[in-house]
Design a protein around this motif. Structure first.
Motif, mmCIF file in Angstrom:
data_model
loop_
_atom_site.group_PDB
_atom_site.id
_atom_site.type_symbol
_atom_site.label_atom_id
_atom_site.label_comp_id
_atom_site.label_asym_id
_atom_site.label_seq_id
_atom_site.Cartn_x
_atom_site.Cartn_y
_atom_site.Cartn_z
ATOM 1 N N THR A 53 2.018 -6.489 7.396
ATOM 2 C CA THR A 53 2.173 -7.035 6.034
ATOM 3 C C THR A 53 1.133 -6.460 5.057
ATOM 4 O OG1 THR A 53 0.659 -8.871 6.466
ATOM 5 C CG2 THR A 53 2.965 -9.271 6.936
ATOM 6 N N GLU A 54 0.496 -5.337 5.459
ATOM 7 C CA GLU A 54 -0.696 -4.947 4.689
ATOM 8 C C GLU A 54 -0.389 -4.420 3.279
ATOM 9 O OE1 GLU A 54 -2.805 -2.111 7.033
ATOM 10 O OE2 GLU A 54 -1.526 -0.447 6.433
ATOM 11 N N ASP A 55 0.824 -3.924 3.030
ATOM 12 C CA ASP A 55 1.107 -3.370 1.694
ATOM 13 C C ASP A 55 0.882 -4.419 0.601
ATOM 14 O OD1 ASP A 55 1.630 -0.978 2.804
ATOM 15 O OD2 ASP A 55 3.822 -1.099 2.620
ATOM 16 N N GLY A 56 1.403 -5.622 0.847
ATOM 17 C CA GLY A 56 1.249 -6.706 -0.137
ATOM 18 C C GLY A 56 -0.217 -7.063 -0.341
ATOM 19 N N PHE A 57 -0.953 -7.070 0.739
ATOM 20 C CA PHE A 57 -2.380 -7.404 0.686
ATOM 21 C C PHE A 57 -3.147 -6.349 -0.116
ATOM 22 C CE2 PHE A 57 -6.367 -6.319 3.067
ATOM 23 C CZ PHE A 57 -7.146 -7.418 2.715
ATOM 24 N N ILE A 58 -2.877 -5.081 0.200
ATOM 25 C CA ILE A 58 -3.599 -4.000 -0.498
ATOM 26 C C ILE A 58 -3.277 -4.031 -1.996
ATOM 27 C CG2 ILE A 58 -3.769 -1.465 -0.737
ATOM 28 C CD1 ILE A 58 -5.266 -2.499 1.745
ATOM 29 N N SER A 59 -1.992 -4.224 -2.340
ATOM 30 C CA SER A 59 -1.700 -4.225 -3.784
ATOM 31 C C SER A 59 -2.325 -5.430 -4.470
ATOM 32 C CB SER A 59 -0.213 -4.061 -4.092
ATOM 33 O OG SER A 59 0.522 -4.955 -3.343
ATOM 34 N N ALA A 60 -2.440 -6.565 -3.755
ATOM 35 C CA ALA A 60 -3.110 -7.725 -4.363
ATOM 36 C C ALA A 60 -4.593 -7.420 -4.616
ATOM 37 C CB ALA A 60 -2.961 -8.951 -3.471
ATOM 38 N N VAL A 61 -5.235 -6.745 -3.672
ATOM 39 C CA VAL A 61 -6.649 -6.377 -3.860
ATOM 40 C C VAL A 61 -6.768 -5.444 -5.076
ATOM 41 C CG1 VAL A 61 -8.632 -5.154 -2.855
ATOM 42 C CG2 VAL A 61 -7.216 -6.615 -1.397
ATOM 43 N N GLN A 62 -5.876 -4.459 -5.136
ATOM 44 C CA GLN A 62 -5.946 -3.490 -6.243
ATOM 45 C C GLN A 62 -5.729 -4.170 -7.592
ATOM 46 O OE1 GLN A 62 -3.050 -0.786 -4.539
ATOM 47 N NE2 GLN A 62 -4.634 0.772 -4.210
ATOM 48 N N GLU A 63 -4.786 -5.088 -7.604
ATOM 49 C CA GLU A 63 -4.496 -5.796 -8.849
ATOM 50 C C GLU A 63 -5.710 -6.602 -9.311
ATOM 51 O OE1 GLU A 63 -1.629 -9.391 -10.210
ATOM 52 O OE2 GLU A 63 -0.843 -8.078 -8.658
ATOM 53 N N ARG A 64 -6.341 -7.286 -8.385
ATOM 54 C CA ARG A 64 -7.516 -8.106 -8.737
ATOM 55 C C ARG A 64 -8.680 -7.234 -9.177
ATOM 56 N NH1 ARG A 64 -5.758 -12.483 -10.282
ATOM 57 N NH2 ARG A 64 -7.608 -12.175 -11.492
ATOM 58 N N LEU A 65 -8.836 -6.106 -8.492
ATOM 59 C CA LEU A 65 -9.983 -5.249 -8.838
ATOM 60 C C LEU A 65 -9.770 -4.589 -10.208
ATOM 61 C CD1 LEU A 65 -10.789 -3.568 -5.406
ATOM 62 C CD2 LEU A 65 -12.344 -4.999 -6.760
ATOM 63 N N ASN A 66 -8.527 -4.291 -10.507
ATOM 64 C CA ASN A 66 -8.192 -3.715 -11.801
ATOM 65 C C ASN A 66 -9.109 -2.529 -12.145
ATOM 66 O OD1 ASN A 66 -6.833 -3.453 -14.159
ATOM 67 N ND2 ASN A 66 -7.903 -5.126 -15.243
ATOM 68 N N GLY A 67 -9.222 -1.613 -11.190
ATOM 69 C CA GLY A 67 -10.007 -0.394 -11.422
ATOM 70 C C GLY A 67 -11.454 -0.470 -10.983
ATOM 71 N N ARG A 68 -11.947 -1.692 -10.725
ATOM 72 C CA ARG A 68 -13.344 -1.788 -10.271
ATOM 73 C C ARG A 68 -13.444 -1.360 -8.811
ATOM 74 N NH1 ARG A 68 -14.378 -7.997 -11.440
ATOM 75 N NH2 ARG A 68 -12.185 -7.967 -10.886
ATOM 76 N N ASP A 69 -14.654 -1.246 -8.330
ATOM 77 C CA ASP A 69 -14.848 -0.930 -6.914
ATOM 78 C C ASP A 69 -14.973 -2.243 -6.137
ATOM 79 O OD1 ASP A 69 -14.941 0.813 -4.880
ATOM 80 O OD2 ASP A 69 -16.957 1.585 -5.284
ATOM 81 N N LEU A 70 -14.684 -2.175 -4.853
ATOM 82 C CA LEU A 70 -14.854 -3.374 -4.013
ATOM 83 C C LEU A 70 -16.250 -3.333 -3.401
ATOM 84 C CD1 LEU A 70 -13.652 -5.907 -2.647
ATOM 85 C CD2 LEU A 70 -12.775 -4.396 -0.849
#
Ligand SMILES: Cc1cc2nc3c(=O)[nH]c(=O)nc-3n(C[C@H](O)[C@H](O)[C@H](O)COP(=O)(O)O)c2cc1C
Ligand SMILES: [Fe+2]
Ligand SMILES: [Fe+2]
Length: 394
Positions: A53-70
């Motif tokens: 199920t990782e695709d949904g998880f990765i896109s959620a992380v990317q959306e929240r970061l909105n260009g920032r670094d983790l």
């Protein structure tokens, strides 16, 4: 994307593809892997998900970061259902620091070859993300040796790893919004089958964690539901009852059968108990996957186990159940035994030997029948049902 509290977001996933949890236990309502994002001066992901199920998880992380670094990835537990997607995260954010327990460090290397940027945290240590502070509680064997919980101090959120978890995907991720009648049974089924073996450790650990008197407003387990407000006390009490083997005044009959003779015995027991208004459930072990049976047995004060003889021993379908029952499901229970044979039996003997070896309380008289139950056998089964009913509420 769901907001849990200020700054904390749900970025978990819902798995409807995996048919068998741990490749053994049916998932009629699916399973969720919860992960969370903390949006602060420093950004953090708490827990990962199974790679299916990782695709949904990765896109959620990317959306929240909105260009920032983790900045941080917190791994409370290394079982792959909560850690597999870390490899994708690390590819995308190679500078993120992975925070885990000391025992998780070699596991990260062994599972994923990850050694860079890994930092072991200790119990009580704190990390400031800006407005939010994280701290950790080590909870070895809840569910693996490296398990830990993360606590978000200001928001009073406990990320409790497998503790307080359950199977199932429902109409909401928040327990206080869920209307499904299956919510509680899916929690019991998860507990009894996935962490039942370590129930006494869970009991001690919960005592220790609760004894810390951390104010907890939200519990975020890694499966099941998110518990808010009064729900926190509710799930804590449910887990205490389960981990302390508190039973309910009910009876579960579990049996196996090849040609239907032993099933006739089970039916006689069931009908007699029903007639006497006993709360009783019955399972044919060839028809219902054992995790459902184990869940009901976990909470049943009295259990009736029945199997045909099989080469001097217990029919394999019942043997399979006994192997799982060995993990503690019969602690605090009374068990009655019945069986069927054609020559010198063996089913009843085998189950009785198992119960003695595991120090389980037994009803005095077992019933072993050769072939089809006669009127006399029927009377003996009715006696067994009466003994079982009398053992309730002791
Ligand atoms: C492979 C096999 C092994 C068996 N071993 C025994 C045995 O050791 N002792 C015995 O009394 N009956 C034995 N039986 C007979 C069954 O236990 C007997 O037929 C019984 O009635 C089956 O119950 P059921 O009708 O509920 O399947 C065996 C049957 C099979 C198929
Ligand atoms: Fe786990
Ligand atoms: Fe898990």
């Amino acid at each position: 994307m769901k907001k849990i509290t200020d700054d904390i977001y749900w970025i978990g996933t819902k798995d409807t593809e995996t048919k068998l949890f741990e490749n053994m236990f049916e998932l009629p309502f699916g399973v969720m892997y919860h992960a969370f994002f903390i949006d602060d001066e420093k950004t953090a992901v708490i827990d990962c998900v199974k790679n299916i199920t990782e695709d949904g998880f990765i896109s959620a992380v990317q959306e929240r970061l909105n260009g920032r670094d983790l900045d941080y990835i917190v791994l409370n537990h290394m079982e792959p259902d909560h850690s597999l997607a870390v490899t994708r995260l690390v590819e995308l954010y190679p500078d993120a620091r992975i925070l885990c327990s000391a025992k998780a460090v070699p596991m990260l290397k062994n599972f994923y070859g990850i050694e860079e940027n890994v930092q072991a945290v200790k119990e009580g240590e704190t990390l400031s993300l800006g407005k939010n502070t994280l701290t950790w509680v080590m909870v070895p064997m809840v569910h693996w040796p490296e398990s830990m919980m993360t606590y978000a101090v200001e928001q009073k959120v406990l990320f409790s790893t497998d503790a307080f978890g359950g199977f199932g995907i429902f109409n909401s991720i928040f327990a206080d919004e869920v209307t499904s009648e299956h919510r509680e049974s899916e929690t019991v089924r998860y507990f009894a089958n996935i962490v039942g073996k370590v129930s006494s450790i869970i009991d001690k650990t919960l005592g220790r964690v609760l004894g810390m008197n951390l104010p907890i407003e939200v519990i975020c387990p890694s499966h099941g539901l998110i518990w808010r407000k009064e729900g926190v006390g509710k799930i804590v009490n449910e887990y205490i009852d389960l981990s302390q083997h508190r039973t309910k005044p009910k009876i579960t009959i579990a049996y196996s059968t090849m040609y239907g003779n032993n099933e006739q015995s089970a039916n006689i027991l069931f009908e007699e108990l029903k007639k006497n208004q006993v709360d009783v459930k019955m399972y044919n072990l060839s028809e219902t996957e054992k995790s459902f049976v184990i869940a009901d047995i976990w909470q049943s004060e009295v259990v009736l186990l029945g199997a045909p003889a099989y080469y001097g021993g217990v029919h394999p379908k019942m043997r399979e159940l006994l192997m799982k029952l060995e993990e503690g499901a019969l602690m605090n229970h009374t068990v009655g035994v019945f069986g069927n044979g054609a020559w010198s039996g063996g089913g009843v003997r085998g189950i009785e030997t198992f119960l003695k070896e595991n120090k389980v309380d037994m009803l005095e008289k077992s019933v072993e029948i050769m072939g089809r139950p006669t009127e006399e056998d029927r009377a003996a089964l009715i006696e067994l049902a009466k003994d079982a009913a009398a053992a309730l509420n002791h």
